[in-house]
Write an enzyme that holds these catalytic residues in place. Structure first.
Site, PDB file in Angstrom:
ATOM      1  N   LYS A  15       9.822 -14.627  11.676  1.00 25.59           N
ATOM      2  CA  LYS A  15      10.780 -14.552  10.585  1.00 25.59           C
ATOM      3  C   LYS A  15      11.927 -15.538  10.826  1.00 25.59           C
ATOM      4  O   LYS A  15      12.272 -15.822  11.973  1.00 25.59           O
ATOM      5  CB  LYS A  15      11.385 -13.143  10.501  1.00 25.59           C
TER       6      LYS A  15
ATOM      7  N   ARG B 285       1.402  -2.457   7.924  1.00 25.57           N
ATOM      8  CA  ARG B 285       0.179  -1.843   7.382  1.00 25.57           C
ATOM      9  C   ARG B 285      -0.883  -1.671   8.460  1.00 25.57           C
ATOM     10  O   ARG B 285      -1.737  -0.797   8.362  1.00 25.57           O
ATOM     11  CB  ARG B 285      -0.338  -2.686   6.218  1.00 25.57           C
TER      12      ARG B 285
END
Length: 494
Positions: A262, A336
């Protein structure tokens, strides 16, 4: 204040005299209409401050459709408590009388929960400054609420507020303090001695034995290995729902993004990436402490997504616990993955331990925040019944969600030429494709779909407002799901 109260009635109720200017203030406030009018009016009298509260002034315009997410009475009372608490602290009030003679149960409970939430301070709980004194409270309930019921309501409200503050505090802890190991130990200590509760922590060896390779891949580069914490609560007496309910929480204690790293601006708040698991742990504590007549299994899927030579890579193929082979398209779509293996554990329980339904909570996608903002959770579910329950409970408790589509044609974007699926796709609809990925793991051992709901949450307050007297962890999901669980236990459905 009663809806038809007058200045004279209010003054008589308080046993105080208003100045002419204060009478004008009160009368103007009483005459105002519409949802934009303040729920609270603060006055300073000779012997201390007084706060007048009212919650019965919704819009009366017949030509305007009602807002489906209009703030409930509970939520308005909760947020007003924050203003009162701040005012009382500033005025250094020692004794605070809560005269709720004309209040409903919802108004009183909302206000009491709000006081608990407002009293939380991260710095104080970490010992960085002395605790500010808090006023002693004296409650005057309405005649409809008997003293025994009022006492019970105070305790019930306190537990709800404390549960929210547990979730908030966990989210506020730095990523260097809260890692999978220390988090698992916190959960064990929190539930220690609570009747009907058992805590089972799966370490790295157990995770390998269970083929939880997705969770292991996400946490493989961190100095502290992943954990799965399973907390079961089995009350002596069960209510209407006899089977257990399963809750799964994303617990990425810090998310660098992995090799798909990120930017620094996006990484700044990634200590909050375990907000879903914080809500789940808080809900488990609340249910067991409240002796809720509902069996509950909670799963905290804990890992740190770090960068090192052992990091999983884009293009890697990892076999999940369910047997599906997943090609890694993006290492920053890690939430996820940790959820998928934990969900498989939850739905594969056998016989009487098989869940009636599964609810997962996760700070999963930025896409949902773009669509719904920070205050509204994205709700994805394969069950219309669950959708109604969660939406209605959230509306009642001011913990909002909005149902989003599980649009099946978008599942084609999760195809892989090398494995069963990829873990993410590029382009639009990111919150939907993330939910579609999770749906793959909401099937029991026979391959049948389990009633399942996914809440994509933000878990954070960017600024203080309402009952939240400081920015930071919000406890999102706790109030809504606690209400859902209560309804399941008692059979009071929406």
């Amino acid at each position: 204040i009663e809806a038809r109260a007058t200045v004279k009635v209010i003054a008589a109720q308080l046993g105080r005299d208003f100045t002419a200017w204060q009478e004008k203030q009160v009368q103007t406030w009483l005459d105002q209409k519409g949802p934009a009018v303040s729920d609270v009016l603060a006055l300073t009298l000779g012997d201390g401050p007084v706060w007048l509260l009212r919650f019965g002034h919704e819009s009366e315009r017949a030509d305007v459709s009602a807002d489906p997410l209009e703030k409930s009475v509970f939520a308005r009372a909760r947020d007003t408590a924050g203003l009162v608490f701040q005012g009382a602290r500033t005025a250094k009030i020692e004794d605070l009388v809560l005269d709720f003679s004309f209040a409903s149960k919802e108004e009183l409970q909302g206000f009491l929960v709000g006081l608990e939430v407002a009293s939380y301070s991260f710095a104080e709980t970490m010992g960085f400054k002395s605790q500010a004194s808090r006023p002693k409270l004296r409650l005057i309930p309405s005649v409809e609420i008997e003293q025994e019921s009022a006492t019970s309501l105070v305790k019930e409200s306190a537990r709800l507020g404390i549960a929210m503050n547990i979730a908030r505090h966990l989210v506020n802890l730095p990523g260097g303090t809260l890692n999978p190991e220390s988090y698992a130990e916190f959960a064990r200590e929190l539930m220690k001695g609570v009747a009907g509760v058992k805590v089972d922590v799966w370490d790295e060896r157990r995770l390998k034995t269970e083929n939880m390779n997705l969770l292991l891949a996400v946490g493989g580069a961190a100095s502290v290995a992943p954990r799965l914490v399973h907390i079961s609560y089995r009350p002596k007496v069960r209510g209407v729902e006899k089977r257990p309910v399963a809750l799964v929480g994303k617990g990425v204690t810090f998310d660098s993004g992995g090799l798909d790293i990120k930017p620094s601006s996006a990484m700044r708040l990634m200590k909050k990436d375990m907000g879903g698991s914080a809500a789940v742990l808080a809900l488990q504590w609340w249910a067991a402490s409240s002796k809720l007549p509902l069996a509950l299994d909670s799963y905290l899927s804990l890992a740190e997504n770090a960068v090192a030579s052992a990091s999983f890579r884009p293009g890697d193929i990892v076999k999940s616990r369910s047997g599906l082979a997943i090609e890694i398209h993006n290492t920053d779509a890690e939430g996820r993955l940790v959820l998928a293996d934990a969900m498989d554990v939850a739905v594969k329980r056998k016989a009487s331990e098989a869940p009636a339904c599964l609810i997962d909570l996760a700070t999963l996608t930025g896409a949902i925040k773009v669509g719904l903002g920070s205050e509204i959770a994205g709700l994805f579910t394969n069950s219309d019944d669950l959708a109604r329950e969660i939406f209605d409970a959230g509306l009642e408790r001011g913990d909002l969600s909005w149902r989003m589509p599980l649009f099946q044609p978008y599942k084609t974007s999760l195809r892989s030429p090398f494995a069963d699926h990829v873990n993410a796709s590029d382009g639009f609809g990111g919150a939907i494709t993330a939910a579609l990925f999770l749906e793959l793991f909401a099937k029991n051992a026979e391959g049948r779909a389990v009633p399942w709901a996914h809440l994509d949450i933000y878990a954070w307050k960017d600024a203080a407002n309402g009952a939240w007297t400081e920015p930071g962890g919000s406890g999102q999901g706790v109030l809504a799901i606690s209400e859902v669980l209560s309804r399941m236990a008692l059979g009071h459905r929406s």
